[in-house]
Design a protein around this motif. Structure first.
Motif, short mmCIF file in Angstrom:
data_model
loop_
_atom_site.label_atom_id
_atom_site.label_comp_id
_atom_site.label_asym_id
_atom_site.label_seq_id
_atom_site.Cartn_x
_atom_site.Cartn_y
_atom_site.Cartn_z
N ILE A 153 9.50 6.82 -16.12
CA ILE A 153 10.33 5.93 -15.30
C ILE A 153 11.29 5.23 -16.24
N LEU A 154 12.58 5.34 -15.97
CA LEU A 154 13.57 4.77 -16.86
C LEU A 154 13.52 3.24 -16.83
N PRO A 155 13.62 2.59 -17.99
CA PRO A 155 13.80 1.13 -18.00
C PRO A 155 15.11 0.75 -17.33
N ASP B 27 23.30 8.67 -23.80
CA ASP B 27 23.06 10.10 -23.69
C ASP B 27 21.76 10.45 -24.40
N ALA B 28 20.97 11.34 -23.79
CA ALA B 28 19.63 11.63 -24.30
C ALA B 28 19.68 12.31 -25.66
N VAL B 29 18.90 11.79 -26.62
CA VAL B 29 18.81 12.34 -27.97
C VAL B 29 17.45 12.98 -28.20
N ALA B 30 16.39 12.33 -27.74
CA ALA B 30 15.03 12.83 -27.93
C ALA B 30 14.14 12.15 -26.89
N ALA B 31 12.90 12.61 -26.80
CA ALA B 31 11.95 12.02 -25.85
C ALA B 31 10.54 12.15 -26.40
N VAL B 32 9.66 11.25 -25.94
CA VAL B 32 8.28 11.25 -26.41
C VAL B 32 7.34 11.10 -25.22
N ALA B 33 6.09 11.51 -25.44
CA ALA B 33 5.01 11.25 -24.48
C ALA B 33 3.86 10.67 -25.26
N ALA C 292 7.18 4.84 -30.64
CA ALA C 292 7.53 6.15 -31.19
C ALA C 292 9.04 6.38 -31.15
N LEU C 293 9.72 5.91 -30.09
CA LEU C 293 11.17 6.05 -30.05
C LEU C 293 11.82 5.35 -31.24
N SER D 160 0.81 -1.22 0.00
CA SER D 160 0.00 0.00 0.00
C SER D 160 0.85 1.27 0.00
N ALA D 161 2.16 1.14 0.21
CA ALA D 161 3.05 2.30 0.11
C ALA D 161 3.07 2.79 -1.33
N VAL D 162 2.95 4.10 -1.52
CA VAL D 162 2.89 4.67 -2.87
C VAL D 162 4.26 5.22 -3.25
N TYR D 163 4.89 4.55 -4.20
CA TYR D 163 6.15 5.01 -4.78
C TYR D 163 5.83 5.86 -6.01
N PRO D 164 6.79 6.66 -6.49
CA PRO D 164 6.51 7.47 -7.68
C PRO D 164 5.98 6.66 -8.86
N ALA D 165 6.48 5.46 -9.04
CA ALA D 165 6.01 4.62 -10.14
C ALA D 165 4.56 4.19 -9.95
N ASP D 166 4.05 4.32 -8.71
CA ASP D 166 2.65 3.95 -8.44
C ASP D 166 1.70 5.12 -8.64
N VAL D 167 2.23 6.32 -8.81
CA VAL D 167 1.38 7.50 -8.93
C VAL D 167 0.61 7.45 -10.24
N ARG D 168 -0.70 7.63 -10.16
CA ARG D 168 -1.54 7.69 -11.36
C ARG D 168 -2.43 8.92 -11.26
N LEU D 169 -2.32 9.77 -12.23
CA LEU D 169 -3.11 10.98 -12.27
C LEU D 169 -4.10 10.90 -13.43
N PRO D 170 -5.22 11.57 -13.33
CA PRO D 170 -6.19 11.56 -14.44
C PRO D 170 -5.55 12.08 -15.73
N ASN D 171 -5.85 11.41 -16.83
CA ASN D 171 -5.41 11.86 -18.16
C ASN D 171 -3.89 11.80 -18.31
N MET D 172 -3.23 10.88 -17.59
CA MET D 172 -1.77 10.84 -17.56
C MET D 172 -1.18 10.20 -18.82
N LEU D 173 -0.07 10.75 -19.28
CA LEU D 173 0.70 10.21 -20.39
C LEU D 173 1.96 9.52 -19.87
N TYR D 174 2.62 8.80 -20.76
CA TYR D 174 3.82 8.07 -20.40
C TYR D 174 4.98 8.54 -21.26
N GLY D 175 6.08 8.86 -20.62
CA GLY D 175 7.25 9.38 -21.32
C GLY D 175 8.31 8.32 -21.50
N ALA D 176 9.17 8.53 -22.49
CA ALA D 176 10.30 7.65 -22.75
C ALA D 176 11.40 8.46 -23.42
N ILE D 177 12.65 8.06 -23.18
CA ILE D 177 13.82 8.80 -23.69
C ILE D 177 14.58 7.92 -24.67
#
Length: 784
Positions: free
Chosen positions: A297-299, A132-138, A148-149, A51-68
């Protein structure tokens, strides 16, 4: 009615501490009800139940997912970046790369330090390390983000690379930066080293190498970003919410008041989460572009490349000693790398040589170079385990050369003060001698040494299984306080208590310890105290939880805030009970008279408290005592079994003796000791970053299968934690020193010394792999 004199309670019957008088500093506790006892974590149910909420557990309405998208090359320039196809893919809501006008172009990989001249960019057109970061998507879900990556077209000009720091300064080596591969060279000297060697009866010299270790905490790095108009909120897995707040605000050009960072639970950091990452800023940019929350959240594979490491070190140590065991000179040189950017490649590697043992003549030169690899980050006692790997093996070699027991040799050279600091200030407490003596006694060192030990050039014992014992010492350069820190404790009209602090609990039990400190003063169970922490919007400023400074910094502030509450409560109760305030104590939800048991009241029944509604106590951390140094010390002992046919090393038992001041909670104390030793065993036996140094520069072991973290099969069933509890009011008002870092410092060297005791083979390069050991054993046999 007069009280029955037979029922009078004497002061010693009350374990509740007296509040300090006006103008006085709180004295150290003599007896405690909660502090130091082995009670469970106050958030144990939440952690175990899920039941402990870690950042990876956070869910907000209308949330997107990012990747680098990271660079696949160790060194390359981006010739063309085409994101149009990715932008049109299903579910994709934003794609960013190249120049981002909303962000400061400079990115420093060592935040919180004086800015170095060399800095990268958020999306640098020259990628100097793989990942090293080149681009990112949501996108609407993680799968669409990854698709998309793959649709982003990048044309690279692949450039020559250097992946081995030992080759970085050779003529013709590829340049990581145009001005060359040298970051900096630092020098230190005291006394006359050449004179010291001339006075020595024995002079030894050896070269050592420690492999690069990778940060792989159980919880990957990442955050959730959300904008409300012009205000940004980040839910981040971090060791310091205020550090992330300042880092992100600087890059995005925002006032600090417009950035809120919420920490909460986190699954380990070990130094890699002390600062904002590129992922923090990228998530914020994607959220701003889309107008929607973004989780990034980074893989696991990406964390191996981009979130830090313990730098590799190449060390040469020359040491001189008299026959009576007196060290006369130490000459130490280091070549290391923090990766492709200034990130502390040789930071603090020399501190053990400078400060651990009394030696009048010391000379040090450290050289930090660039290579095409991911930048380093602080890693549990930065620099110290590497330096210990060299120094502690040399100490054993010197002891053998003068025919002195390794423990006795170290005892001969215990310092009285910090030699590396100007003026050689004394330590507030120095527990190294006790760690050595009591640790050796508890381990049975002398008895074990009589049963093991290899004759020169031969392995000990008969058959293919040989046993040996080894030990090593250490100190941590920090481990005292790092103010400022402010804590607020509130007591409400019903007697319930809230503790508000900015510190993160990085898995070490910080919340539990602080609850115990408040409980000790307020006479209530720790689990009944409600805790708010690690939120820049609601809690008070403190520095990140790292450097083993958290408990020594925060616990005196918590105690001061609780005392402030208690003083106000006792004033209210004294008026209600018509009693002398100095005669009152707080215990189990009541205020009691120490001398007259007829005078007592429930806290919740006090009219003055009901009228006020809440009592607020504010506490802050005072500086450490001037002219004194607060450092923790350690000595560790182990027994190993070596299979000389296969080169396998099995650790049979391990004991850690640690001077970290007062034990604040015996359960979390032992957790730290066993966890730190386990991490040190990884350094000694299994962990090693492997780069393809000859062909591609790429990381070859980027998962938990190929990067060998120690498991339950690699640690001994018999592990002993031996606290050396030395209390002094000069440390702080709770008597605590740091524990997390010093536990890992001497471990690997102790294992190496035990392997030598078993086999007669000195392993100077970590990790001690079966292949390496078999080769050295074979060479030993050939030499006869």
């Amino acid at each position: 009615m007069a009280a029955n004199p037979d029922k009078h309670k004497q002061p010693e019957a009350f374990p509740a501490p007296d509040p300090p008088r006006a103008g006085e500093t709180a004295k150290l506790w003599e007896k405690t009800r909660f502090v130091g006892k082995p009670f469970p974590r106050v958030d144990a149910y939440e952690r175990l139940s899920g039941s402990a909420v870690y950042p990876a557990d956070v869910r907000l309405p209308n949330m997107l997912y990012g990747a680098i998208l990271g660079s696949p090359h160790a060194n390359a320039r981006i010739k063309r970046l085409d994101m149009t196809r990715a932008e049109k893919m299903p579910g994709v809501r934003a794609v960013i790369g190249g120049t981002v006008p909303e962000a400061n172009p400079a990115w420093h990989y060592r935040q919180g330090r004086p800015a170095m001249e060399v800095a990268g960019k958020l999306f640098d057109p020259h990628c100097r390390f793989e990942g090293d970061a080149v681009a990112a998507v949501a996108a609407e879900n993680p799968y669409q983000a990854q698709d998309a990556l793959r649709a982003i077209v990048v044309e690279y000009e692949v450039l020559p690379f250097v992946a081995d720091e030992r080759k970085a300064l050779q003529p013709g080596a590829p340049l990581v930066h145009g001005e060359g591969n040298l970051v900096q060279t630092d020098r230190y000297q005291r006394g006359d080293v050449e004179k010291g060697f001339a006075e020595a009866d024995v002079v030894l010299q050896e070269t050592y190498r420690s492999a690069c270790e990778l940060h792989t905490p159980m919880e990957p790095h990442g955050c959730v970003a959300n904008w409300e108009r012009d205000r940004l909120t980040l839910w981040e897995s971090t060791q310091g919410v205020f550090a992330v707040q300042s880092g992100v605000a600087e890059i995005l050009g925002l006032p600090l008041a417009k950035v809120r960072v919420i920490g909460g639970y986190m699954g380990g950091g070990f130094g890699s989460k002390l600062q904002a990452g590129k992922y923090s800023v990228i998530a914020a940019l994607l959220a701003r572009r889309t107008g929607r929350p973004v989780k990034l959240i980074l893989p696991r594979e990406q964390t191996y490349l981009a979130v830090g490491n313990r730098p590799p070190c190449n060390m040469r140590l020359k040491a001189g000693v008299r026959k009576d065991g007196t060290l006369t000179a130490l000459d130490f040189s280091v070549l290391g790398t923090g990766g492709a950017y200034p990130a502390g490649g040789t930071s603090l590697v020399d501190w053990q040589v400078r400060d651990l043992y009394s030696c009048p003549n010391v000379r040090i030169e450290t050289t930090d170079v660039y290579v095409n690899a991911g930048p380093a980050r602080p890693f549990r006692a930065p620099g110290h385990p590497q330096g210990s790997w060299a120094l502690e093996q040399m100490m054993d070699a010197l002891a053998k050369a003068i025919r002195m027991d390794p423990v006795e040799f170290r005892l001969k050279n215990v310092p009285s003060g910090s030699q590396a600091r100007e003026g050689m200030p004394p330590y507030a407490t120095t527990g190294l001698r006790q760690c050595l003596e009591e640790g050796a006694r508890a381990f049975g060192w002398k008895e074990a040494r009589q049963k093991t030990g290899a004759p020169p050039g031969k392995a000990s014992g008969e058959g293919h299984l040989r046993r040996g014992v080894g030990m090593a010492s250490g100190l941590w350069v920090a481990g005292g306080a790092m103010p400022p820190s402010t804590v607020i404790v509130k007591m409400f009209s019903d007697g319930s208590v809230n503790l508000n602090m900015g510190a993160s609990d990085i898995g070490t039990g910080t919340k539990t310890i602080m609850a115990a400190v408040a409980a000790e003063e307020l006479g209530m169970a720790p689990e009944s105290i409600q805790i708010e922490h690690a939120d820049t919007g609601t809690t008070q400023y403190t520095r990140p939880s790292g450097g083993s400074k958290t408990v020594p910094t925060e616990s005196p502030a918590v105690r001061a805030a609780a005392i402030h509450v208690k003083e106000q409560l006792l004033s209210i109760a004294a008026e209600a009970l018509k009693a002398d305030k100095a005669d009152l104590a707080v215990m189990d939800g009541r205020v009691l008279s120490r001398s007259d048991d007829s005078k007592s009241a429930k806290i919740a029944d006090l009219a003055g408290l009901k009228q006020r509604g809440v009592i607020v106590g504010i506490g802050s951390r005072a500086p450490d005592p001037p002219g004194k140094v607060v450092n923790p010390f350690a000595a560790q002992f182990c027994e190993v079994e070596v299979n000389v046919l296969t080169g396998e090393v099995r650790i049979l038992r391990f004991l850690g003796a640690h001077d970290s001041g007062r034990v604040m909670n015996r359960l979390t104390y032992d957790n730290q000791v066993f966890g730190g030793i386990t991490m040190g065993i990884g350094f000694a036996l299994t962990e090693c970053r492997i780069l393809d140094a000859s062909q591609t520069g790429k990381l070859l072991n980027r998962n938990w299968h190929d990067y060998k973290l120690p498991t339950v099969l690699d640690v001994p069933a018999e592990m002993v934690s031996l606290p050396i509890e030395i209390l002094s009011p000069e440390i702080n008002t709770t008597g605590a020193k740091g524990l997390g870092e010093p536990v890992t410092i001497p471990t690997a060297a102790a294992v190496a010394n035990a392997v030598y005791d078993a086999t007669g083979v000195r392993i100077t390069e970590s990790p001690i792999s079966p292949m390496q050991l078999c080769k050295l054993l074979s060479e030993q046999l050939k030499e006869g």
